[in-house]
Design a protein around this motif. Structure first.
Motif, short mmCIF file in Angstrom:
data_model
loop_
_atom_site.label_atom_id
_atom_site.label_comp_id
_atom_site.label_asym_id
_atom_site.label_seq_id
_atom_site.Cartn_x
_atom_site.Cartn_y
_atom_site.Cartn_z
N THR A 87 -6.86 -5.07 -15.40
CA THR A 87 -7.86 -5.06 -14.36
C THR A 87 -7.73 -6.33 -13.53
OG1 THR A 87 -9.46 -3.68 -15.57
CG2 THR A 87 -10.37 -5.13 -13.88
N VAL A 88 -7.66 -7.48 -14.22
CA VAL A 88 -7.59 -8.78 -13.53
C VAL A 88 -6.11 -9.10 -13.33
CG1 VAL A 88 -8.34 -11.17 -13.48
CG2 VAL A 88 -9.71 -9.45 -14.70
N ALA A 89 -5.57 -8.66 -12.20
CA ALA A 89 -4.13 -8.72 -11.98
C ALA A 89 -3.78 -9.63 -10.81
CB ALA A 89 -3.59 -7.32 -11.72
N THR A 90 -2.71 -10.37 -10.97
CA THR A 90 -2.09 -11.09 -9.87
C THR A 90 -0.71 -10.48 -9.66
OG1 THR A 90 -3.23 -13.12 -10.55
CG2 THR A 90 -1.44 -13.34 -8.97
N VAL A 91 -0.42 -10.12 -8.41
CA VAL A 91 0.78 -9.36 -8.10
C VAL A 91 1.78 -10.27 -7.39
CG1 VAL A 91 1.65 -7.26 -7.01
CG2 VAL A 91 -0.74 -7.37 -7.77
N TYR A 92 3.02 -10.26 -7.90
CA TYR A 92 4.10 -11.08 -7.32
C TYR A 92 5.26 -10.17 -6.94
CZ TYR A 92 1.63 -14.95 -9.60
OH TYR A 92 0.67 -15.85 -10.00
N LEU A 93 5.77 -10.38 -5.74
CA LEU A 93 6.95 -9.66 -5.28
C LEU A 93 8.01 -10.67 -4.91
CD1 LEU A 93 8.30 -6.99 -4.58
CD2 LEU A 93 7.22 -7.08 -2.33
N ASN A 94 9.14 -10.61 -5.61
CA ASN A 94 10.23 -11.57 -5.40
C ASN A 94 9.73 -13.00 -5.47
OD1 ASN A 94 12.26 -9.59 -5.14
ND2 ASN A 94 11.74 -9.27 -2.99
N GLY A 95 8.86 -13.24 -6.47
CA GLY A 95 8.38 -14.59 -6.75
C GLY A 95 7.22 -15.06 -5.92
N LYS A 96 6.77 -14.26 -4.96
CA LYS A 96 5.67 -14.67 -4.09
C LYS A 96 4.41 -13.85 -4.41
CE LYS A 96 8.20 -17.47 -1.55
NZ LYS A 96 7.97 -18.94 -1.49
N LYS A 97 3.29 -14.53 -4.53
CA LYS A 97 2.03 -13.84 -4.77
C LYS A 97 1.65 -13.04 -3.53
CE LYS A 97 -2.90 -14.68 -5.59
NZ LYS A 97 -3.96 -15.70 -5.87
#
Length: 834
Positions: A87-97
C-alpha cells in the motif's frame, strides 16, 4: 494503443535489509511470494500465523526489467498504469523516483516517457511497512474503541482492514503489487470511461439509454460510434459528436432480474471514439443489464418501508454477507469466485452484501453476479472503528471513491452503495458526544462519498451506514428497527439470547445476524494435525472470536445431547447454526411485506476456521448452506411455534408450547396453486392427526394457513414423543417440506435404525444417484464422500420411515461405483448420542 503487460516480466523481491533477491509473482504479495520461495511455512497451518507477524514490520522491494522498442518509444505519451499497489509504495523507474502511494484501493496512471529509453529498463517498488506508516502518520488520531485490530490504529491507513485481524480472520498485513501493471502508449487522446443512464417507461417495455463518454482530456472534435448487441446480434447502433446527446432506444428490451425473479440477459455495449483525423482513441465494451433499482422508503402502517424495487417489483432480499475469499487477495482467479457465488444461487439467494472491511472486488466478482442474478449491496471499505477526517485522508477517500465508482457503476448487479459497516452502531455514544469524531464521520459518509456518487453514479441508491435508520434523530434500538431502516441483530450469539428471540422483533430489514459453527473434520485436517482438540492451541488459533468456543457449546448444549466424539460435536455445531439461521430467516420471511430482507452473516471464509460461514474455506458446504436451500426456497412452508421450553426452581421443565401455525411464503414472480399437507406423528411412526388444504400462492405473500392445537395429543403422548411433518406441493411435486419438534431435540428419544439402506446408481462418469431408506425416522440425516469434491441436490434432510430419499450428486472428476461405495459415510442426530 500499444500496451506492454509488465506482470509478465521476470519479477524479484527481497526484504530491503537483505542482499538476496527471490523470484516473485505479479500480481501477488509478499506472504505468497515468501511461501513459494519456501522462506515461510504454510501461513494457515497450525499456529504458524503467530510466527509470521514480523513480515508486517519489514520494508519490501520488488523489481523487474523490461525491454522498450523504438517503435513504442516513438509514441507521444507513455503511461505506467498500476491498478493496485498494497500500500505504502515508492515507485522508481530507471533509478528515478516517479511516485508514492498510500491507498490500496486507488489505481494510478503516471506519465513516464521521459524516464524511459530504448532497450532494457528497470522498474522498482519499495513497499514501506504499513505498521511504520500507522505509527508515524495521523498519530494525533486514535479511535475511541478498537473492535478487531489487536495492535490498533489500522484505520489510519487506507488498506484492507481485515488484514489486521478480525473475529473470523488472521492477521496477515500484506505488501505487494496486488493488481495488474502495464505500460500504455499513445499519440492521441484516450477514451477513459463511458457513463450510461437508463430510462424505463411503460413498465420497462420501452428503455432508452443515454451515454456520456469521458475522455482523458476534453476535445470537442471527437466522434463516437456505438453498437448495442444481445447474444451477438446487434440491436441498435448510433453515432454522435462530443457535444451531442449520445443515446438510443432499445428495441424489444429484455429486462435483467435477480435470481428467482426472471432471466439475466446481458447486452454488450461497445463505444469507439475517434478524433478529427480518424484516429481511434480507444474502445470500451461493457456488459449491461436493463433494469431499474430503487431503495423504496415510503410511509406505511408500521413506520417507513425499507425494500428494493427491481423493475418496479418489490423483491424480498435473501442473501449472505461476503468477505474476501482468501486472506491473500492478490492472485484470486475467476474460479475462486465462481465456486461460492454459484453455491449462493443454488441456495436460492438473490443478494450478496459485500462487506466493508475487505476489498473492492475484481471484475470477475461483479461479472459473475451479473450473470447469476446476485444483487450486490456494496459497502465502501470502512468497518466498525471510527476513521480520521484530516484533509489528506478526505482527499484520498475521494480519489478512492472516484476510481472505484467509475469502475463498478455499470454492473447490473449493483443495488446499493453503503458508506460503511457498523460505524454508527458501534460508536453511537462517541459520535453523539464528541464533535471531532462526529465531524470526521460526517465529512466522509455524509460528505465525500455521496458527493462522489452524485458526480459519477446518481442512479444507484446510497445508504450512509449499516445498520442505520435514515437520520441522526433515530437510535439503534430494536424498537426503532421495527419501524425503519436496516438492522444488525446480534442478541442471538453475542448476547447469548435464546434463539426464539429472533421472533420477538418485527424488523424492517435484517442485514446481519449469525451463529458460528466448526468446520468439518475434512477441512480441519487441512490446518490441524490428527487428534487436534477444539480447545487446544491450534484450534484456538483458528477461532478468532473471543469466547467463541464457549458460545458454540452454550447453544449446542441448549438443544442437543452431549456428543460422543469431536466429529459429532462439529456436526452438532453445524446443526445448531442451521437451526438458528432457519429460525431467523423464516421469521423474517413470514413478516413479509413488513420485513423485506434477510442477509445472514456470512457466506464464505478467507481461511480454514471456526466461523459464521455457511461455506467452508475448502468449498465444502456446512449444514447451513444445504438447509438455506430449503428456507430460501421460492415457495416455502414455514411453522411458527409460539411459546418455548423453560425451567423453574428445582430445574423442573416447563413448556408454553401448544399451537403450531403453518404459513405459506411465496416470492416467485408468477402465482401458483398449491396443496398444504400436515401430519402429526409419534416417534414410533403412528399418525395422530393429518390434514391438507388447497392454497393460493402469489408473489410477496406470507399467509397463516392453518393453526394446529396440539394440547390433547401432547397430553396423551408426551411432547417429546411427537413431531409435525409439513409439506407444500405444487403441480403434484413437493417443493417444501420440514419437521417441527415440540420439545428441544435433546429430550426427544429418537429411534435408532437397525440398518439404513443406501443404493448407488452411476448416471454418468461424473454424476450419481444415491437412494437412502430407513425403517425409522432420522432427523438431519447427513452423508459425505470424503476426498471427492462434489455438490448434491440435498443433504442434512429428514429421512422418513420407509420412504425412499433420492439425492443426485455431481463430481468434478470421474468416479466409479466401487469408489463411491467405499467412501460413502452417513449418520443422523441419534448417532451422535453418547
Amino acid at each position: 494503443m500499444p500496451t506492454l503487460n509488465l506482470a509478465k516480466s521476470r519479477w524479484q523481491f527481497r526484504d530491503t535489509t537483505a542482499k538476496t533477491w527471490l523470484p516473485a509473482t505479479v500480481p501477488g504479495c509478499v506472504h505468497t511470494d515468501l511461501r513459494r520461495a519456501k522462506q515461510i511455512a504454510d501461513p494457515f497451518y497450525g499456529t504458524n500465523e503467530l510466527g509470521l507477524q514480523w513480515i508486517e514490520e519489514r520494508d519490501w522491494e520488488y523489481r523487474a526489467t523490461f525491454s522498450i522498442s523504438e517503435k513504442l518509444l516513438a509514441e507521444d505519451e507513455i503511461e505506467l498504469v498500476a491498478d493496485g499497489l498494497d500500500t505504502v509504495a515508492t515507485v522508481y523507474l530507471n533509478g528515478k523516483k516517479i511516485a508514492a502511494t498510500d491507498n490500496m484501493f486507488i489505481g494510478h496512471r503516471w506519465s513516464v516517457k521521459p524516464r524511459l529509453h530504448a532497450g532494457i529498463n528497470e522498474l522498482r517498488f519499495v513497499f514501506s511497512s504499513a505498521m511504520k506508516y500507522i505509527r508515524e502518520t495521523r498519530s494525533d488520531f486514535t479511535p475511541p474503541w478498537e473492535f478487531n485490530d489487536p495492535v490498533g490504529n489500522c484505520v489510519r491507513i487506507r488498506k484492507q482492514q481485515c488484514q489486521f485481524g478480525w473475529d473470523w480472520g488472521p492477521r496477515f498485513v500484506t505488501a505487494g503489487i496486488w493488481r495488474g501493471i502495464r505500460l500504455e502508449a499513445r499519440s492521441v487522446n484516450r477514451l477513459a470511461h463511458v457513463r450510461v443512464a437508463q430510462v424505463h417507461t411503460h413498465n420497462g417495455s420501452r428503455v432508452s439509454l443515454t451515454l456520456s463518454p469521458e475522455l482523458a482530456r476534453a476535445d470537442e472534435a471527437v466522434t463516437y460510434s456505438v453498437a448495442f448487441s444481445l447474444n451477438g446480434q446487434t440491436v441498435a447502433h448510433t453515432t454522435g459528436a462530443y457535444a451531442d446527446e449520445l443515446g438510443f432506444e432499445v428495441p424489444d428490451p429484455q429486462l435483467w432480474w435477480p435470481a428467482g425473479q426472471g432471466a439475466q440477459p446481458l447486452y454488450d455495449l461497445t463505444v469507439i471514439a475517434r478524433d478529427s483525423a480518424g484516429n481511434e482513441l480507444g474502445t470500451i465494451t461493457q456488459r449491461l443489464g436493463l433494469r431499474t433499482i430503487v431503495l423504496d422508503r415510503h410511509a406505511d402502517q408500521w413506520g417507513e418501508s425499507f425494500q428494493f424495487l427491481i423493475n418496479g417489483r418489490a423483491v424480498f432480499i435473501k442473501g449472505a454477507n461476503w468477505i474476501p475469499v482468501n486472506s491473500f487477495v492478490a492472485d484470486l482467479t475467476r474460479a475462486d469466485y465462481t465456486r461460492d457465488l454459484r453455491a449462493a444461487v443454488l441456495a436460492n439467494m438473490n443478494c450478496m452484501r459485500l462487506w466493508g472491511g475487505g476489498i473492492y472486488e475484481s471484475e470477475d466478482f461483479y461479472d459473475l453476479c451479473d450473470e447469476l442474478g446476485l444483487l450486490v449491496w456494496h459497502d465502501f471499505m470502512f468497518a466498525c472503528t471510527l476513521y480520521p477526517g484530516d484533509p489528506a485522508f478526505l482527499a484520498s477517500v475521494r480519489a478512492e471513491a472516484d476510481y472505484q465508482v467509475k469502475r463498478i457503476r455499470h454492473h447490473a448487479c449493483l443495488a446499493l452503495w453503503c458508506g460503511n459497516n457498523e460505524l454508527f452502531q458501534l460508536n453511537e455514544k462517541a459520535l453523539r458526544e464528541n464533535p471531532a469524531f462526529r465531524k470526521a464521520y460526517d465529512d466522509v459518509f455524509h460528505g465525500v462519498l455521496p458527493a462522489a456518487l452524485a458526480d459519477h453514479d446518481d442512479a444507484t441508491p446510497y445508504w450512509p451506514t449499516s445498520q442505520w435508520r435514515g437520520d441522526w434523530q433515530y437510535d439503534n434500538s430494536h424498537e426503532t428497527g421495527e419501524k425503519r431502516g436496516d438492522t444488525h441483530y446480534w442478541d442471538v450469539w453475542h448476547a447469548r439470547k435464546p434463539v426464539k428471540e429472533y421472533e420477538k422483533w418485527s424488523l424492517r430489514f435484517c442485514s446481519e445476524f449469525g451463529m458460528q459453527s466448526y468446520s468439518s473434520p475434512e477441512t480441519q485436517a487441512t490446518f490441524a494435525p490428527a487428534g487436534a482438540n477444539v480447545f487446544d492451541a491450534v484450534m484456538e488459533n483458528h477461532q478468532k472470536n473471543r469466547g467463541g468456543n464457549q458460545v458454540i457449546l452454550d447453544y449446542v448444549s441448549r438443544r442437543y445431547r452431549f456428543p460422543k466424539s469431536q466429529d459429532d460435536l462439529i456436526y452438532l455445531s453445524q446443526l445448531n447454526q442451521a437451526y438458528c439461521m432457519s429460525t431467523g430467516v423464516e421469521h423474517y420471511r413470514r413478516l413479509m411485506p413488513r420485513c423485506m430482507g434477510a442477509i445472514y452473516w456470512q457466506l464464505n471464509d478467507c481461511w480454514p476456521v471456526a466461523s459464521w460461514s455457511s461455506i467452508e474455506y475448502t468449498g465444502k458446504w456446512k449444514a447451513l448452506h444445504h438447509i438455506a436451500r430449503r428456507f430460501n426456497a421460492p415457495a416455502l412452508v414455514s411453522a411458527h411455534v409460539p411459546g418455548d421450553e423453560g425451567v423453574i426452581v428445582g430445574n423442573y421443565r416447563t413448556t408454553t408450547v401448544r399451537e403450531v401455525h403453518l404459513y405459506t411464503v411465496y416470492d416467485a414472480p408468477t402465482p401458483a396453486k398449491g396443496l398444504l399437507r400436515w401430519d402429526l406423528f409419534t416417534l414410533d411412526g403412528d399418525i395422530v392427526l393429518t390434514g391438507k388444504k388447497k392454497v393460493s400462492l402469489r408473489h410477496g405473500a406470507s399467509i397463516s394457513q392453518k393453526t394446529l392445537d396440539l394440547a390433547k395429543p401432547m397430553a396423551t403422548h408426551g411432547r417429546e414423543q411427537l413431531y409435525v411433518r409439513m409439506a407444500l406441493d405444487i403441480d403434484g411435486a413437493t417443493v417444501s417440506e420440514e419437521t417441527v419438534f415440540l420439545a428441544p431435540p435433546r429430550f426427544v428419544d429418537l429411534p435408532r435404525p437397525k440398518k439404513t439402506a443406501a443404493t448407488i446408481k452411476l448416471l454418468t462418469p461424473t454424476k450419481a444417484l444415491i437412494s437412502f431408506t430407513s425403517p425409522v425416522f432420522q432427523h438431519r440425516f447427513a452423508f459425505d464422500l470424503p476426498g471427492l469434491t462434489h455438490t448434491s441436490s440435498d443433504n442434512y434432510f429428514e429421512l422418513y420411515p420407509r420412504e425412499k430419499k433420492e439425492v443426485v450428486i455431481e463430481f468434478t472428476q470421474p468416479v466409479t461405483k466401487a469408489a463411491l461405495t467405499k467412501k460413502l459415510r452417513f449418520h443422523s442426530l441419534v448417532d451422535t448420542y453418547a
